[in-house]
Structures are given as C-alpha cells and as structure tokens.
Write a protein that holds these residues in place. Structure first.
Motif, short mmCIF file in Angstrom:
data_model
loop_
_atom_site.label_atom_id
_atom_site.label_comp_id
_atom_site.label_asym_id
_atom_site.label_seq_id
_atom_site.Cartn_x
_atom_site.Cartn_y
_atom_site.Cartn_z
N LEU A 170 147.04 -10.58 -4.05
CA LEU A 170 147.05 -10.50 -2.98
C LEU A 170 148.40 -10.98 -2.63
O LEU A 170 149.24 -10.69 -1.58
N TYR A 171 148.63 -12.13 -3.18
CA TYR A 171 150.00 -12.87 -2.93
C TYR A 171 151.14 -11.97 -3.53
O TYR A 171 152.12 -12.00 -2.83
N ALA B 181 156.78 -10.73 2.76
CA ALA B 181 156.14 -11.57 3.42
C ALA B 181 156.72 -12.71 2.61
O ALA B 181 156.92 -13.05 1.56
N ASN B 182 157.23 -13.87 3.62
CA ASN B 182 157.56 -15.10 3.10
C ASN B 182 156.44 -16.17 2.95
O ASN B 182 155.33 -16.00 3.29
N ILE C 90 146.74 -15.39 3.93
CA ILE C 90 146.06 -15.03 2.89
C ILE C 90 145.43 -16.36 2.46
O ILE C 90 144.22 -16.45 2.23
N THR C 91 146.00 -17.46 2.40
CA THR C 91 145.58 -18.95 1.95
C THR C 91 144.49 -19.31 3.22
O THR C 91 143.29 -19.65 2.65
N GLN D 278 138.26 -23.44 -3.89
CA GLN D 278 138.29 -22.19 -3.04
C GLN D 278 139.44 -21.36 -3.16
O GLN D 278 139.48 -20.02 -3.41
N LEU D 279 140.72 -21.89 -3.42
CA LEU D 279 141.99 -21.23 -3.50
C LEU D 279 141.98 -20.68 -4.78
O LEU D 279 142.55 -19.26 -4.90
N GLN D 280 141.17 -21.06 -6.04
CA GLN D 280 141.35 -20.37 -7.03
C GLN D 280 140.60 -19.30 -7.09
O GLN D 280 140.49 -18.48 -8.10
N SER D 281 139.65 -19.05 -6.15
CA SER D 281 138.64 -17.77 -6.23
C SER D 281 139.62 -16.61 -5.23
O SER D 281 139.04 -15.56 -5.35
#
Length: 313
Positions: A209-210, A218-219, A227-228, A201-204
């Motif tokens: 965005l990051y 954003a830290n 986001i995550t 799911q993360l790879q989608s």
C-alpha cells in the motif's frame, strides 16, 4: 446352498431378532453439553470472584452503618452522592487529567510506533525495549520515583532547571503544577506500552500500500494520514478505551505523589472512594461511588466505541 441355509438357520432365534448394536451414549450426558462441562470451573470462579462481589457491593451501596448496625437505606447514598460537592470536585479533576493526559500519551505512542517501524532507525530492538521498560515498573515504585524527581526542595528536576537559570517550580505543592506532575508521570509510564500495541498493528499493514501510494506521488504526510491512521483504527479503539478506563480509575499516582492535595486539587474519584471506604469506613457510600464510576465508564466507553465504529464505516 441348502447346507448354507441350514447353517444359518442353526443360529438361535434370539440372535436373529437382535437389532444392530448402537453406540452407547456417554454417561456424562448429551455431547453438546461437553464444552460447558469443561467451562464449568471457569464459570464457577467467575460467579464466586466476579459476579458475587459485584452484587454484594451493590447491596452494600443500599445500606448504611448506623451505630454499628447495618441498616437498609435504599437510594439514600446515591441521593447524597448527587448532592456532594466534593464528589464533583473529584470528578472534575479526573476528567481534566483525562482530556490532557490521554490524547498526549496516545499521540506520542503513535509517533514512537512509526519511528520504531521505520527501516531508517538503527538498533530498533534496543529502542523498543527501552521505551517499553517503564510499564513493568510497579505503580507505587514509579510514584515514589517521580515524587523524588519533582520534590520542590531538592528534587532532581528543579536542580536541573536551576542549572539553566530557571527558578524552582512548586511541582507537588501548587494545584496547577501538581496536576502537571501526575500527567507527566502517567505519560512516562504508559506511552511505551501503547507504542508497542501500535507497532504490532502497523506491522500488519501491507507494505504494498505504501509502495503504490509512493508511485502515485503521495508524500509522507499523505501516506501517514490515508494508510497508517486507517490501519491503526483497531489498535486506537483498544488503547483509547483502555486508557480512558484506566484514567477514570486513577488512584496510585495521586495517592503516592500528592495524596490528593494540595487543597483537593488532585483528588480523583478513585481516591475519594478510598477515603470514604478505608479512612471513614463508610462502605455504603464508597460502594455508591464505585457504582457511579462504573456507570460513567460504561457510558463513555460505549460512546467511544460507537464513534470509532461510525468512522470505520
């Protein structure tokens, strides 16, 4: 022109009256029924191996074996279940393991998936494979493995703890530590599987965005939380529901590690169902336990689905 008309008129009258040919319909029926024809084998298998056992088990839950004769008793088994203190003990043990093990396992899965997805991690394929390997081990096999590890006498874990000055822990013979043993075994076995689901799911999630969040100042924690975590919601919903269902059906681990003991401290609903059905041969009562468990799972899964759906909105 006259010659052409005479040639046309020479055709038989029956040919002149024949309507244009139409495409014949398939002999198997209406075209809309064709997909169902291909689905028919699957439907028959579902009816024979799924629906029929469900209905048969429900009928069995309304009966009782009296003197070797099956008698219809209506809702007596369900009334007995509502008044059975041992059922509530098993239910409490199951829910206690659920509320401890599932959040721990899913939290570790999220941490591992983020690490597996990081470009800073070397040999990422190796670590992904290493953490996924436990899920391919059979349930009974890994139960026997952890029984050897947590043996109170000469278990490997107590040997290692003794080497650093910590006294032996009664892992499988103390009610508290027996539950901890089951939680640790399940966490080791299933965390890697959930981590791989989260990784997919993360790879989608688009990397832009990051990058945009980093440009905006954003830290790391803010990027993770904003986001995550929202990007992981579909996978979280899947794993929470599957993990909840699996834990409520828990049987293999307590059966192999503790056999429901000590003093029913690790007796789960799955084990209680097994005992009534295959130790005492009270199949009517065992079927009632199974349907009660099905109702509990359906209600909890529906609540979880609605909560995640509301958060997504």
């Amino acid at each position: 022109m006259n010659a052409l008309l005479e040639t046309v008129d020479e055709r038989p009258a029956t040919d002149r009256r024949r309507p244009p040919s139409r495409r014949r319909r398939s002999s198997i029926g209406h075209p809309r029924l064709t997909p169902y024809l291909f689905l028919l084998p699957t439907i028959l298998l579902f009816l024979g191996f799924k629906l029929y056992p469900y209905l048969s088990a429900f009928w069995v839950s309304l009966t009782q074996n009296v003197g070797g004769v099956t008698a219809f008793v209506g809702l007596d088994n369900y009334i007995r279940l509502a008044q059975d203190p041992l059922f509530y003990t098993a239910l409490g043990n199951t829910f206690l393991i659920l509320v401890v093990q599932v959040p721990l396992m899913l939290a570790l899965g999220i941490v591992l998936s983020v690490a597996f997805n990081s470009m800073l991690l070397k040999w990422r394929a190796f670590w992904r494979t290493t953490y996924f390997v436990p899920i391919v081990m059979g349930l009974v096999a890994y139960g026997i493995l952890f029984r050897a590890l947590f043996d109170s006498g000469d278990g490997v874990v107590n040997e290692l703890l003794g080497a650093i000055g910590i006294g032996p822990i009664p892992w499988l013979v103390d009610p508290f530590w027996a539950k901890i043993s089951i939680v640790l075994a399940m966490t080791w076995h299933y965390t890697g599987q959930n981590a791989i689901i989260y990784l997919a799911q993360l790879q989608s999630i688009p990397g832009e965005l990051y990058e945009a969040a980093q440009v905006d100042g954003a830290n790391g924690w803010q990027r993770f939380w904003n986001i995550t975590m929202p990007g992981l919601r579909p996978a979280l919903l899947l794993t929470v529901i599957l993990s909840t269902i699996g834990t409520l059906q828990l049987f293999d681990e307590p059966y192999v590690l503790t056999n429901g003991g000590p003093d029913n401290a690790t007796l789960t609903i799955g084990m209680y169902l097994y005992q009534n059905g295959f130790r005492y041969f009270d199949f009517g009562y065992a079927s009632a336990i199974g349907y009660a468990l099905t109702l509990i799972i359906a209600v909890i899964s529906l609540i979880q689905f609605r909560l995640f759906k509301e958060k997504t909105r």
